[in-house]
Enzyme design. Sequence first.
Site, mmCIF file in Angstrom:
data_model
loop_
_atom_site.group_PDB
_atom_site.id
_atom_site.type_symbol
_atom_site.label_atom_id
_atom_site.label_comp_id
_atom_site.label_asym_id
_atom_site.label_seq_id
_atom_site.Cartn_x
_atom_site.Cartn_y
_atom_site.Cartn_z
ATOM 1 N N MET A 7 -68.334 57.183 48.938
ATOM 2 C CA MET A 7 -68.403 58.588 49.340
ATOM 3 C C MET A 7 -69.595 58.799 50.262
ATOM 4 O O MET A 7 -70.751 58.790 49.825
ATOM 5 C CB MET A 7 -68.473 59.484 48.111
ATOM 6 C CG MET A 7 -67.288 59.273 47.159
ATOM 7 S SD MET A 7 -67.277 60.398 45.743
ATOM 8 C CE MET A 7 -66.864 61.958 46.556
ATOM 9 N N SER A 8 -69.311 58.994 51.538
ATOM 10 C CA SER A 8 -70.364 59.125 52.544
ATOM 11 C C SER A 8 -70.997 60.502 52.561
ATOM 12 O O SER A 8 -72.078 60.689 53.121
ATOM 13 C CB SER A 8 -69.787 58.823 53.928
ATOM 14 O OG SER A 8 -68.857 59.829 54.297
ATOM 15 N N GLY A 10 -68.953 63.004 53.670
ATOM 16 C CA GLY A 10 -68.085 63.657 54.636
ATOM 17 C C GLY A 10 -66.771 64.083 54.011
ATOM 18 O O GLY A 10 -66.474 63.776 52.850
ATOM 19 N N VAL A 11 -65.964 64.768 54.799
ATOM 20 C CA VAL A 11 -64.712 65.310 54.284
ATOM 21 C C VAL A 11 -63.687 64.216 54.004
ATOM 22 O O VAL A 11 -62.929 64.293 53.027
ATOM 23 C CB VAL A 11 -64.143 66.364 55.264
ATOM 24 C CG1 VAL A 11 -63.837 65.745 56.622
ATOM 25 C CG2 VAL A 11 -62.913 67.043 54.703
ATOM 26 N N ASP A 12 -63.629 63.188 54.847
ATOM 27 C CA ASP A 12 -62.606 62.157 54.691
ATOM 28 C C ASP A 12 -62.760 61.383 53.386
ATOM 29 O O ASP A 12 -61.788 61.176 52.649
ATOM 30 C CB ASP A 12 -62.655 61.177 55.875
ATOM 31 C CG ASP A 12 -62.292 61.830 57.193
ATOM 32 O OD1 ASP A 12 -61.449 62.740 57.188
ATOM 33 O OD2 ASP A 12 -62.852 61.446 58.229
ATOM 34 N N SER A 13 -63.984 60.945 53.092
ATOM 35 C CA SER A 13 -64.182 60.156 51.875
ATOM 36 C C SER A 13 -63.990 60.998 50.626
ATOM 37 O O SER A 13 -63.543 60.490 49.583
ATOM 38 C CB SER A 13 -65.569 59.508 51.881
ATOM 39 O OG SER A 13 -66.588 60.478 51.954
ATOM 40 N N CYS A 101 -71.944 47.485 60.127
ATOM 41 C CA CYS A 101 -72.089 48.168 58.843
ATOM 42 C C CYS A 101 -70.817 48.033 58.014
ATOM 43 O O CYS A 101 -70.870 47.774 56.810
ATOM 44 C CB CYS A 101 -72.429 49.637 59.080
ATOM 45 S SG CYS A 101 -72.816 50.549 57.565
ATOM 46 N N GLY A 125 -62.517 56.532 53.193
ATOM 47 C CA GLY A 125 -61.802 57.571 53.933
ATOM 48 C C GLY A 125 -61.402 57.162 55.329
ATOM 49 O O GLY A 125 -61.159 58.032 56.175
ATOM 50 N N CYS A 199 -77.056 56.087 63.372
ATOM 51 C CA CYS A 199 -77.721 56.839 62.307
ATOM 52 C C CYS A 199 -79.196 56.496 62.170
ATOM 53 O O CYS A 199 -79.987 57.331 61.732
ATOM 54 C CB CYS A 199 -77.001 56.625 60.981
ATOM 55 S SG CYS A 199 -77.136 54.937 60.324
#
Length: 372
Positions: A7-8, A10-13, A101, A125, A199
Amino acid sequence: MKVLAAMSGGVDSAVAAARAVEAGHEVVGVHLALSRMPGTLRTGSRGCCTIEDSMDAQRAANIIGIPYYVWDFSERFKLDVVDNFIEEYQAGRTPNPCMRCNEKIKFAALLEKAIDLGFDAVVTGHYAKVVTDAEGNRELHRAAAWAKDQSYVLGVLTADQLDHCLFPLGDTPSKAEVRAEAAERGFSVASKPDSHDICFIPDGDTRGWLADRVGAEQGTILDRSGAVIGKHEGAAAFTIGQRKGLNLGVPSVDGRPRFVLEIRPKDNTVVVGPREALDLAEVAGTRFTWAGLAPENPAVPFDCHVQVRAHSDPMPAIAQVLDTEAGPELVIRPTTPLNGVSTGQTAVVYVGTRVLGQCTIDRTVSAVPADA
């Protein structure tokens, strides 16, 4: 299955983790802390893997109702991604840190730890699909929505890793649908902008960041004939295809702009020339992998498509593996020359929608001879 959801923040994960729960899996959420100094990572909407991202991920995990942990992968990230980024620039290559990464952190270190802890798979995600063929072999394919497809950055995955990967968003028609679903679930990240840029370079000044770590020694700028036409303040700051910031003292004969064609770190020189000299007839790399089963006889040339950037169009090509003094080399010859591609970039090979494999580009061949 018992699965670990990366889970980053963000919305996707977040949506991927929720869908994994609804699919009947036993899910545990984990966020990767990639820096022990939060100020060294981007923040806000431009961020990735920051403290606020961790908090966003925790809020989503609480709503989903799954356990949530933060794992410190900062040392591994520094060694495998940040240090590699510096080393590649020192060697005159243009690296892709997001690719490294995915390869070294999310689908090597994370997956290894997950399996050691008894998990069956890792959920992310990413917009991509894993398809099982008639013989039970796992294959990586493009997502249903090509506009959001992320199979390129997953091209580094191996057959063993694909056996332990789940991508719940692969068949989703659009990102808008994912955001709408997130809003319905009550996730605060439903409208959170996508992360972008590097990042670990907080202000986006890649040239300044590299100068602090690699050093900036004045050198010469050459044309393709070897004539000195300018000076620079550090070769590592340049990228192939760059036009701006060259500060050339000698105008071109035809008056046309010139572009960076080659970076030579050993003698601290940069070679420039016309745009057409950026066209490449061939790219090749000894550092290659297959995403699933390899071709039955990769030494025999085969038709494919090659993609050299995350958001570039795939180009028709012919590929094969040749034996060289440096070892087996994946050689890719596009039917139309590739433009502005550098060593250090990743070339991903597709057959239809399937990701066949990838290589880090070690060698290129210009479509325009130097004396042309």
